[in-house]
Design a protein around this motif. Structure first.
Motif, PDB file in Angstrom:
ATOM      1  N   LYS A 151      47.911  50.638  23.342  1.00  0.00           N
ATOM      2  CA  LYS A 151      48.430  50.203  24.862  1.00  0.00           C
ATOM      3  C   LYS A 151      47.186  49.513  25.421  1.00  0.00           C
ATOM      4  CE  LYS A 151      52.175  53.538  25.464  1.00  0.00           C
ATOM      5  NZ  LYS A 151      52.558  54.706  26.406  1.00  0.00           N
ATOM      6  N   ILE A 152      47.308  48.368  25.785  1.00  0.00           N
ATOM      7  CA  ILE A 152      46.283  47.849  26.605  1.00  0.00           C
ATOM      8  C   ILE A 152      46.692  47.340  28.083  1.00  0.00           C
ATOM      9  CG2 ILE A 152      44.815  45.602  26.494  1.00  0.00           C
ATOM     10  CD1 ILE A 152      44.778  45.757  23.560  1.00  0.00           C
ATOM     11  N   ALA A 168      36.934  45.158  30.840  1.00  0.00           N
ATOM     12  CA  ALA A 168      38.192  45.330  30.075  1.00  0.00           C
ATOM     13  C   ALA A 168      38.182  44.226  29.074  1.00  0.00           C
ATOM     14  CB  ALA A 168      39.447  45.108  31.168  1.00  0.00           C
ATOM     15  N   LEU A 169      38.880  44.479  28.245  1.00  0.00           N
ATOM     16  CA  LEU A 169      38.912  43.275  27.068  1.00  0.00           C
ATOM     17  C   LEU A 169      39.678  42.179  27.530  1.00  0.00           C
ATOM     18  CD1 LEU A 169      38.355  42.310  24.141  1.00  0.00           C
ATOM     19  CD2 LEU A 169      40.317  43.535  23.512  1.00  0.00           C
ATOM     20  N   LEU A 170      39.342  40.830  27.495  1.00  0.00           N
ATOM     21  CA  LEU A 170      40.034  39.871  27.874  1.00  0.00           C
ATOM     22  C   LEU A 170      40.861  39.261  26.654  1.00  0.00           C
ATOM     23  CD1 LEU A 170      38.307  37.706  30.594  1.00  0.00           C
ATOM     24  CD2 LEU A 170      40.512  38.597  30.696  1.00  0.00           C
ATOM     25  N   MET A 171      39.845  39.051  25.653  1.00  0.00           N
ATOM     26  CA  MET A 171      40.444  38.063  24.533  1.00  0.00           C
ATOM     27  C   MET A 171      39.526  38.436  23.356  1.00  0.00           C
ATOM     28  SD  MET A 171      41.056  33.984  24.932  1.00  0.00           S
ATOM     29  CE  MET A 171      41.616  32.827  23.566  1.00  0.00           C
ATOM     30  N   GLY A 172      40.053  38.070  22.251  1.00  0.00           N
ATOM     31  CA  GLY A 172      39.274  38.203  20.801  1.00  0.00           C
ATOM     32  C   GLY A 172      39.905  36.977  19.858  1.00  0.00           C
ATOM     33  N   LYS A 173      38.874  36.876  18.903  1.00  0.00           N
ATOM     34  CA  LYS A 173      39.283  35.863  17.952  1.00  0.00           C
ATOM     35  C   LYS A 173      38.736  36.350  16.570  1.00  0.00           C
ATOM     36  CE  LYS A 173      41.674  32.507  20.032  1.00  0.00           C
ATOM     37  NZ  LYS A 173      43.248  32.612  19.744  1.00  0.00           N
ATOM     38  N   SER A 174      39.495  36.052  15.378  1.00  0.00           N
ATOM     39  CA  SER A 174      38.822  36.461  14.077  1.00  0.00           C
ATOM     40  C   SER A 174      39.311  35.304  13.001  1.00  0.00           C
ATOM     41  CB  SER A 174      39.255  37.735  13.754  1.00  0.00           C
ATOM     42  OG  SER A 174      40.700  37.662  13.352  1.00  0.00           O
ATOM     43  N   ILE A 223      35.614  41.108  30.492  1.00  0.00           N
ATOM     44  CA  ILE A 223      35.372  40.703  31.919  1.00  0.00           C
ATOM     45  C   ILE A 223      34.556  42.273  32.312  1.00  0.00           C
ATOM     46  CG2 ILE A 223      37.753  41.637  32.685  1.00  0.00           C
ATOM     47  CD1 ILE A 223      37.344  39.151  34.608  1.00  0.00           C
ATOM     48  N   ARG A 224      33.433  41.884  33.298  1.00  0.00           N
ATOM     49  CA  ARG A 224      32.802  42.829  33.815  1.00  0.00           C
ATOM     50  C   ARG A 224      32.890  42.596  35.376  1.00  0.00           C
ATOM     51  NH1 ARG A 224      27.469  44.500  35.460  1.00  0.00           N
ATOM     52  NH2 ARG A 224      26.968  46.503  35.098  1.00  0.00           N
ATOM     53  N   LEU A 225      33.437  43.573  36.078  1.00  0.00           N
ATOM     54  CA  LEU A 225      33.689  43.321  37.669  1.00  0.00           C
ATOM     55  C   LEU A 225      32.819  44.328  38.246  1.00  0.00           C
ATOM     56  CD1 LEU A 225      37.653  42.986  37.804  1.00  0.00           C
ATOM     57  CD2 LEU A 225      35.750  41.208  37.325  1.00  0.00           C
ATOM     58  N   VAL A 226      32.172  43.672  39.481  1.00  0.00           N
ATOM     59  CA  VAL A 226      31.303  44.893  40.219  1.00  0.00           C
ATOM     60  C   VAL A 226      31.681  44.456  41.714  1.00  0.00           C
ATOM     61  CG1 VAL A 226      28.963  45.120  40.890  1.00  0.00           C
ATOM     62  CG2 VAL A 226      29.413  44.144  38.570  1.00  0.00           C
ATOM     63  N   ASN A 227      32.086  45.747  42.130  1.00  0.00           N
ATOM     64  CA  ASN A 227      32.644  45.682  43.647  1.00  0.00           C
ATOM     65  C   ASN A 227      31.242  45.672  44.784  1.00  0.00           C
ATOM     66  OD1 ASN A 227      32.092  48.337  43.748  1.00  0.00           O
ATOM     67  ND2 ASN A 227      33.829  48.982  43.773  1.00  0.00           N
ATOM     68  N   HIS A 228      31.557  45.698  45.967  1.00  0.00           N
ATOM     69  CA  HIS A 228      30.445  45.820  46.926  1.00  0.00           C
ATOM     70  C   HIS A 228      29.695  47.171  46.957  1.00  0.00           C
ATOM     71  CE1 HIS A 228      31.324  41.894  48.710  1.00  0.00           C
ATOM     72  NE2 HIS A 228      32.397  42.275  48.768  1.00  0.00           N
ATOM     73  N   GLU A 229      30.223  48.130  46.197  1.00  0.00           N
ATOM     74  CA  GLU A 229      29.585  49.479  46.113  1.00  0.00           C
ATOM     75  C   GLU A 229      28.940  49.636  44.631  1.00  0.00           C
ATOM     76  OE1 GLU A 229      32.896  52.290  46.742  1.00  0.00           O
ATOM     77  OE2 GLU A 229      33.095  51.645  48.808  1.00  0.00           O
ATOM     78  N   ARG A 281      47.505  45.673  31.292  1.00  0.00           N
ATOM     79  CA  ARG A 281      47.592  44.341  31.727  1.00  0.00           C
ATOM     80  C   ARG A 281      46.607  43.656  32.720  1.00  0.00           C
ATOM     81  NH1 ARG A 281      49.119  41.844  36.072  1.00  0.00           N
ATOM     82  NH2 ARG A 281      49.302  43.820  36.926  1.00  0.00           N
ATOM     83  N   CYS A 282      46.299  44.461  33.581  1.00  0.00           N
ATOM     84  CA  CYS A 282      45.480  44.138  34.708  1.00  0.00           C
ATOM     85  C   CYS A 282      44.110  44.639  34.237  1.00  0.00           C
ATOM     86  CB  CYS A 282      45.796  45.038  36.207  1.00  0.00           C
ATOM     87  SG  CYS A 282      44.950  44.528  37.549  1.00  0.00           S
ATOM     88  N   VAL A 283      43.235  43.540  34.413  1.00  0.00           N
ATOM     89  CA  VAL A 283      41.925  43.949  34.509  1.00  0.00           C
ATOM     90  C   VAL A 283      41.121  44.373  35.547  1.00  0.00           C
ATOM     91  CG1 VAL A 283      41.771  42.188  32.703  1.00  0.00           C
ATOM     92  CG2 VAL A 283      40.999  41.248  34.787  1.00  0.00           C
ATOM     93  N   ASN A 284      41.642  44.236  36.731  1.00  0.00           N
ATOM     94  CA  ASN A 284      41.233  44.679  38.084  1.00  0.00           C
ATOM     95  C   ASN A 284      41.971  45.811  38.735  1.00  0.00           C
ATOM     96  OD1 ASN A 284      39.796  44.680  40.509  1.00  0.00           O
ATOM     97  ND2 ASN A 284      40.896  42.658  41.435  1.00  0.00           N
ATOM     98  N   PRO A 285      41.530  47.028  38.397  1.00  0.00           N
ATOM     99  CA  PRO A 285      42.346  48.285  39.198  1.00  0.00           C
ATOM    100  C   PRO A 285      42.649  48.028  40.530  1.00  0.00           C
ATOM    101  CG  PRO A 285      40.440  48.783  37.853  1.00  0.00           C
ATOM    102  CD  PRO A 285      40.505  47.401  37.958  1.00  0.00           C
ATOM    103  N   GLU A 286      43.866  48.461  41.035  1.00  0.00           N
ATOM    104  CA  GLU A 286      44.471  48.323  42.273  1.00  0.00           C
ATOM    105  C   GLU A 286      43.560  49.137  43.239  1.00  0.00           C
ATOM    106  OE1 GLU A 286      48.746  48.734  44.420  1.00  0.00           O
ATOM    107  OE2 GLU A 286      48.612  49.619  42.249  1.00  0.00           O
ATOM    108  N   SER A 287      42.730  49.970  42.985  1.00  0.00           N
ATOM    109  CA  SER A 287      42.038  50.719  43.917  1.00  0.00           C
ATOM    110  C   SER A 287      40.532  50.015  43.878  1.00  0.00           C
ATOM    111  CB  SER A 287      41.880  52.127  43.774  1.00  0.00           C
ATOM    112  OG  SER A 287      41.627  52.482  42.490  1.00  0.00           O
ATOM    113  N   PHE A 288      40.139  49.255  43.085  1.00  0.00           N
ATOM    114  CA  PHE A 288      38.652  48.889  42.872  1.00  0.00           C
ATOM    115  C   PHE A 288      38.103  48.439  43.977  1.00  0.00           C
ATOM    116  CE2 PHE A 288      35.371  45.929  40.924  1.00  0.00           C
ATOM    117  CZ  PHE A 288      34.771  47.009  40.229  1.00  0.00           C
TER     118      PHE A 288
END
Length: 629
Positions: free
Chosen positions: A535-536, A582-588, A570-576, A538-545
């Motif tokens: 299970k991966i 989160a993994l966005l995409m891969g190719k092989s 993707i690496r997200l940084v908030n004001h705190e 869907r959202c890469v930006n948590p609701e409480s982030f």
């Protein structure tokens, strides 16, 4: 199966019969080779007659199928009944297309054809090339259109009009008002074949009749009241019904615009136009950006765009008035752009974007951007930050689409508040009667990807079908794994490697899997069951982030002696200064068979990462992204 070579129809044979001279150039010459016979039972449609040249008396007749032209009957005018060898019934020559053009589960054994030395076969290099270059990495920038594409856009731009709640567009012909032969006899012949099936299959007849009646009631087709003499601007389109394996009680009537008569077909005279469809990868990536997700569908998208009245006689078809099969069929014509016409996808996409452009001032830029950028054909997906934004957007896009005669329905959301705001008839089938308090939300398909709405995760439910352990069966098995974002790319790579080794060994399509690969294949195939537990989010930006202050894309690439690939996070940084990844995409990819050094493969993998990075930056549409390689 002809044993007497004199019975094989050739161009010379066709030229000896006046009514068959027109297909002489389309028959295979007689080569000095053995004639083989391949018999199959799983593809009868390959021999379904598409066009008939009727005989004059007891002569042979010409017949066109999907495989090309053939002659049926006694081809030798000096035939002696006492000939003990036998008769030639049908000879069809067919060049097998490139592997890219083959549909899934296509079987070469399903056709009858004469073998010749110059037949182009699917060779190992075709499959190997497909494995090594199986996707486009680079984003499309500075799109340039061909002259035909510009002509297509010019015709629609000049001819589009808004009438009675729908957009109306002309058929984009290569030349204005092409002159076509009278093919009513062909359409009538095809209808007679269809009639026999309608008379023997009650279920098929019921669904077909309901579909046709629905066309008339909704105004998608109309009866031709006044039939003028044929002046070259009338064309009849044969039609047939197909069922979707996932919807056994729903038929779709497909109009065969590729049907050829005297060297002409409607599709030959239509411009396809530029590809105006949004990138699948981009639409899905944007679907992952925010916590509140919505999914919807345009009801009968093609049929909501009308065809200009002066072009409708090119869309005639034969049917029975009031579905009365005891009467003679009469002329009808479509009033809308239809399934089967090569121009319809381009026209529908052009019309959809025109709706957004014309109504942006009324319903806002957010609704217009959704219509223009977040639809893949007729499926729309979108993610938003809050429930309020989602409900507001749904109301805006429904109103905007209704201005162009489109109805959005089959809405799905991972938020029960959003579902609650929708009328039951606007919800997806599994959400119509759901108890939003006690019932769990179901699993839906978002652009082909399994989306568990309750847990808001992407999952992989793979229906494993037993296929023969041959190169053909293994290619089909590997190809059935649908993963547009490459989230299970390392798993699929193992299957590709086995297929590559079979191709490298020059194994035939139906040769059994070599013993040394058998155990490896069985382990891989049985291991696919474990994907059901993956299970991966869907959202890469948590609701409480909270509000994101910085967006980074981290790309990793590597190579070995058996394959290479990359993955992007993707690496997200908030004001705190809280971080979420989160993994966005891969190719092989498998490595080429030609020896390449590991350092060079590492460089190739790094270049692949750069291309994917550029693609993600273009599609994700963040204001500022930092890339780390």
């Amino acid at each position: 199966m002809p044993a007497n070579r004199a019975h094989i129809p050739t161009p010379n044979v066709a030229n000896s019969w006046p009514h068959l001279t027109q297909i002489a150039t389309k028959l295979m010459p007689l080569n000095a080779c053995e004639v083989g016979l391949l018999i199959g039972y799983n593809c009868p449609q390959a021999l379904m007659p598409k066009e008939i040249i009727p005989p004059d008396g007891q002569c042979p007749f010409g017949q066109r199928t999907d495989l090309g032209w053939s002659i049926v009957g006694i081809v030798s005018q000096g035939y002696v009944e006492a000939d003990a060898v036998g008769l030639s019934h049908r000879i069809v020559a067919y060049e097998v297309p490139s592997v890219r053009a083959l549909p899934e589960n296509y079987c070469v054994k399903s056709v009858l054809f004469s073998v010749r030395t110059s037949v182009k076969e699917i060779i190992s290099s075709d499959v190997l090339n497909l494995l090594e270059r199986d996707f486009r990495d680079s984003p499309e920038t500075n799109l340039s259109y061909s002259q035909e594409d510009l002509q297509f856009l010019s015709i629609l731009e000049d001819g589009i009009a808004y009438k009675q709640g729908h957009y109306e567009m002309p058929l984009p012909f290569r030349s204005p008002s092409p002159v076509l032969p009278n093919n009513r006899a062909l359409a009538l012949s095809r209808l007679r074949h269809l009639q026999r099936r309608l008379q023997t299959n009650e279920r098929f007849r019921y669904h077909y009749s309901q579909f046709m009646e629905d066309l008339m009631v909704k105004g998608h087709a109309e009866k031709v009241v006044d039939t003028p003499s044929h002046n070259g601007t009338i064309w009849y389109i044969p039609h047939h019904g197909v069922y979707n394996v996932h919807k056994p009680d729903k038929i779709r009537v497909v109009f065969d615009c590729s049907s050829v008569y005297q060297g002409h077909s409607l599709n030959q005279h239509l411009l396809q136009g530029p590809d105006l469809t949004n990138k699948l990868v981009g639409v899905i990536c944007r679907f992952r950006k925010e916590p509140v997700a919505i999914l919807c569908d345009i009801e009968q998208m093609f049929y909501q765009f009308k065809v200009s009245s002066e072009c409708r006689d090119y869309l005639r078809f034969l049917w029975w008035d009031s579905n009365d099969y005891s009467q003679e069929p009469v002329d009808f014509r479509m009033t809308v752009h239809l399934f089967g016409a090569t121009s319809s996808p381009g026209c529908a996409n052009f019309g959809l974007k025109r709706i957004a452009l014309d109504n942006e001032g009324l319903f806002g830029s957010a609704a217009a951007d959704f219509i223009q950028s977040d639809f893949y054909v007729d499926d729309g997906v979108k993610s938003l930050a809050t429930v309020r934004e989602a409900i507001s957007l749904i109301e805006a896009i429904k109103s905007m689409c209704s201005k162009g005669g489109l109805r959005l329905h089959k809405f799905v959301s991972n938020k029960k508040e959003v579902i609650q705001s929708l009328a039951p008839e606007d919800r997806a089938k599994d959400l119509v009667n759901i108890d939003l308090v006690r019932d769990k939300l179901p699993i839906e398909r978002a652009l082909g990807v399994s989306w568990c709405i309750e847990s808001d995760t992407f999952q992989f439910h793979i229906a494993l079908k037993d296929r023969p352990l041959t190169r053909r069966g293994i290619l089909s098995s590997v190809s059935c794994l649908y993963d547009p974002l490459g989230l299970i790319a390392p798993v699929i790579l193992l299957g590709k490697q086995i297929l590559q080794q079979m191709c490298a060994s020059k194994a035939g399509w139906d040769d059994p899997l070599p013993e040394q690969l058998h155990a490896k294949w069985q382990r891989w195939w049985q291991g696919l069951h474990s994907l059901a537990s993956l299970k991966i989010n869907r959202c890469v930006n948590p609701e409480s982030f909270g509000e994101v202050s910085r967006v980074e894309l981290h790309h990793f690439s590597d190579a070995s002696s058996v394959g290479y690939g990359q993955c992007s996070y993707i690496r997200l940084v908030n004001h705190e200064n809280t971080v979420h990844c989160a993994l966005l995409m891969g190719k092989s990819r498998v490595i080429p068979l030609k020896p390449i050094t590991i350092p060079r493969l590492e460089l190739v993998a790094a270049v692949l990462s750069v291309k994917i990075g550029n693609l993600l930056q273009q599609e994700l549409r963040y204001e500022d992204i930092t890339h780390v390689y």
